[in-house]
Design a protein around this motif. Structure first.
Motif, short mmCIF file in Angstrom:
data_model
loop_
_atom_site.label_atom_id
_atom_site.label_comp_id
_atom_site.label_asym_id
_atom_site.label_seq_id
_atom_site.Cartn_x
_atom_site.Cartn_y
_atom_site.Cartn_z
N ASP A 278 0.37 -32.45 42.26
CA ASP A 278 1.08 -33.67 42.34
C ASP A 278 0.93 -34.46 41.12
O ASP A 278 -0.09 -34.55 40.56
CB ASP A 278 0.39 -34.68 43.31
N ILE A 279 2.01 -34.93 40.44
CA ILE A 279 2.13 -35.65 39.14
C ILE A 279 2.91 -36.96 39.44
O ILE A 279 4.04 -37.29 39.64
CB ILE A 279 3.20 -34.88 38.25
N LYS A 280 2.05 -37.90 39.58
CA LYS A 280 2.49 -39.34 39.82
C LYS A 280 2.47 -40.47 38.78
O LYS A 280 1.69 -40.32 37.71
CB LYS A 280 1.66 -39.93 40.92
N LEU B 219 18.36 -38.75 43.63
CA LEU B 219 17.22 -37.98 43.79
C LEU B 219 17.82 -36.38 44.05
O LEU B 219 17.19 -35.41 43.64
CB LEU B 219 16.57 -38.45 44.96
N LYS B 220 19.04 -36.36 44.89
CA LYS B 220 19.24 -35.08 44.92
C LYS B 220 19.91 -34.33 43.93
O LYS B 220 20.15 -33.08 43.97
CB LYS B 220 20.37 -34.98 46.26
N ARG B 221 20.23 -35.01 42.84
CA ARG B 221 20.99 -34.50 41.36
C ARG B 221 20.18 -34.31 40.32
O ARG B 221 20.59 -33.75 39.28
CB ARG B 221 22.22 -35.17 41.49
N SER C 206 9.56 -30.81 44.80
CA SER C 206 9.90 -31.95 45.83
C SER C 206 9.57 -33.07 44.91
O SER C 206 8.72 -33.19 44.17
CB SER C 206 8.98 -31.70 46.98
N VAL C 207 10.36 -34.27 45.37
CA VAL C 207 10.03 -35.41 44.81
C VAL C 207 10.16 -36.53 45.76
O VAL C 207 10.97 -36.53 46.52
CB VAL C 207 11.09 -35.68 43.57
N SER C 208 9.38 -37.57 45.40
CA SER C 208 9.68 -38.85 46.18
C SER C 208 9.55 -39.96 45.29
O SER C 208 8.74 -39.76 44.44
CB SER C 208 8.63 -38.86 47.49
N SER C 209 10.24 -40.88 45.33
CA SER C 209 10.33 -41.99 44.47
C SER C 209 10.80 -43.32 45.09
O SER C 209 11.43 -43.41 45.98
CB SER C 209 11.21 -41.73 43.28
N THR C 210 9.93 -44.38 44.60
CA THR C 210 10.55 -45.51 44.84
C THR C 210 10.96 -46.53 43.90
O THR C 210 10.03 -46.67 42.80
CB THR C 210 9.26 -46.34 45.49
N VAL C 211 12.09 -47.03 43.61
CA VAL C 211 12.49 -47.80 42.57
C VAL C 211 11.75 -49.00 42.13
O VAL C 211 11.40 -49.73 43.23
CB VAL C 211 13.89 -48.55 42.89
N SER D 292 7.47 -42.23 40.80
CA SER D 292 7.77 -41.27 41.34
C SER D 292 6.60 -40.12 41.34
O SER D 292 5.64 -40.39 40.56
CB SER D 292 8.91 -40.66 40.43
N ILE D 293 6.84 -39.34 42.18
CA ILE D 293 5.71 -38.42 42.31
C ILE D 293 6.37 -36.98 42.55
O ILE D 293 7.34 -36.73 43.50
CB ILE D 293 4.76 -38.52 43.94
N PHE D 294 6.15 -36.00 41.58
CA PHE D 294 6.76 -34.56 41.65
C PHE D 294 5.64 -33.56 42.16
O PHE D 294 4.44 -33.91 41.68
CB PHE D 294 7.41 -34.39 40.22
N SER D 295 5.95 -32.94 43.03
CA SER D 295 5.06 -31.94 43.58
C SER D 295 5.50 -30.64 43.78
O SER D 295 6.57 -30.28 43.88
CB SER D 295 4.55 -32.48 45.21
N PHE D 296 4.69 -29.70 43.57
CA PHE D 296 4.91 -28.08 44.05
C PHE D 296 3.60 -27.45 44.06
O PHE D 296 2.69 -28.06 43.89
CB PHE D 296 5.71 -27.58 42.56
N SER D 297 3.75 -26.38 44.65
CA SER D 297 2.42 -25.44 45.04
C SER D 297 2.79 -23.96 44.56
O SER D 297 3.89 -23.40 44.43
CB SER D 297 2.31 -25.61 46.62
#
Length: 359
Positions: free
Chosen positions: A273-275, A286-288, A326-331, A335-340
């Protein structure tokens, strides 16, 4: 009269009624009343059966086939639907199904071609814009030198350095394009080896520490001391994934912000996780963000630099490892970018896990 089911049914019923009446007239026991009743009944039954058979099993299916053929001829696939689930005893329904299936296939092909054409136009526009900036900058510097500025040593060195920097940016862009194209076409092969993901991330952080310090951005690495995070992957390409994600977290963070990189192990995988606590990414973007050349804020991204291909390359590298980003973000919050990646368990870990299990 013979162009519809009723006309044909009437003629067939009349012929059957006449045959039945003629046959009964040969019997000695029949009279005019019997002949009239038999003729009426045979005519009615034959008419109903023939009309239903022709209308629902032949004419209606032929009408559907003609309708489909007209749409195919006009290249109008918008109203064609999948009717394969309906059943019918009509042999023409099979022909209808085949034509309908063909039309649906063509519809999907047309939609794919339209999407590809739209993507091609966007790609050409993006690549033209990206190439234009360093090329025009380099041309400007060189033409200025050719117009006489080359005689001034101080100006000459300044403009040559700027031209070299623009050409370096152009080279990075071309190399990223080649890399992305080779990944998409399957030319680049992945070399899987076992390594400690923790050590790799420490190398990346050490490399980016200087750039982070320029903006007073603190990079925190959260992991369990004394624990190994062994995975099986292409080390060079995973290094590029981590480098790109951590660099973006620093670049798009606020001044004096914080980037937190964390490692967590599951049963069979390691999650990264990279926050950051930067400006965040709007939901509509987010989708693009993993599309090539897509920029959330074009003016800010252009100022910060970069080719706009980093996240697209990250996506393809992880897909080559049967993983995904995957990414989740709040303006306004970050943001948090994650992979496994898969976790490789050594013998000591396996033994420890067995011992810890209740008997």
């Amino acid at each position: 009269m013979l162009t519809n089911s009723r006309g044909i049914a009437f003629i067939l019923a009349l012929a059957i009624s006449a045959m039945v009446t003629a046959f009964l007239s040969l019997l000695d026991t029949t009279n005019a009343t019997i002949l009239l009743v038999a003729g009426a009944i045979s005519f009615s039954v034959a008419y109903l059966l023939a009309n239903i058979t022709l209308e629902f099993l032949i004419f209606r299916e032929i009408g559907n086939i003609y309708s489909l053929l007209e749409k195919i001829q006009k290249k109008d696939f918008s109203e064609i639907s999948d009717k394969s689930s309906k059943s019918s005893i009509s042999p023409l329904r099979r022909i209808n199904k085949v034509i309908n299936s063909y039309a649906l296939t063509k519809q999907k092909e047309i939609e794919t071609l339209q999407k590809n054409e739209e993507f091609r136009r966007e790609f050409i526009a993006d690549i033209s814009h990206e190439l234009k900036t360093p090329i025009f900058a380099t041309q400007g510097y060189i033409h200025t030198l050719l117009d006489g500025a080359i005689d001034d040593k101080q100006v000459r060195m300044k403009f040559l350095k700027r031209a070299a920097k623009s050409l370096d940016s152009l080279d990075v862009l071309v190399q990223d394009l080649l890399t992305l194209n080779q990944m998409e076409s399957g030319v680049i092969k992945f070399t899987f080896t076992q390594f400690d993901l923790k050590d790799l991330i420490i190398e990346v952080i050490d490399q980016l520490e200087h750039k982070a310090s320029k903006r007073d951005v603190e990079i925190i690495f959260d992991f369990e001391e004394g624990k190994n995070y062994i995975t099986s992957a292409d080390r060079q390409k995973i290094y590029r994934v981590c480098q790109n994600l951590i660099f973006n977290a620093v670049k798009y963070n606020n001044n004096k912000g914080q980037v937190k990189v964390s490692l967590k192990t599951g049963k069979n995988n390691i999650q990264v996780d990279i926050k950051d606590d930067g400006q965040g990414i709007p939901p509509e973007d987010l989708k693009r963000i993993f599309e090539r050349f897509y920029r959330v804020e074009k003016s800010r991204n252009k100022k910060e630099g970069g080719t706009g291909l980093g996240l697209a390359i990250v996506k393809h590298i992880l897909e080559g490892h049967k993983s995904k980003i995957s990414v989740s973000s709040t303006v306004g919050k970050g943001s948090i970018f994650s992979f496994s990646l898969p976790l490789v368990k050594n013998e000591s870990q396996d033994q420890k896990a067995k011992v810890s299990q209740p008997v």
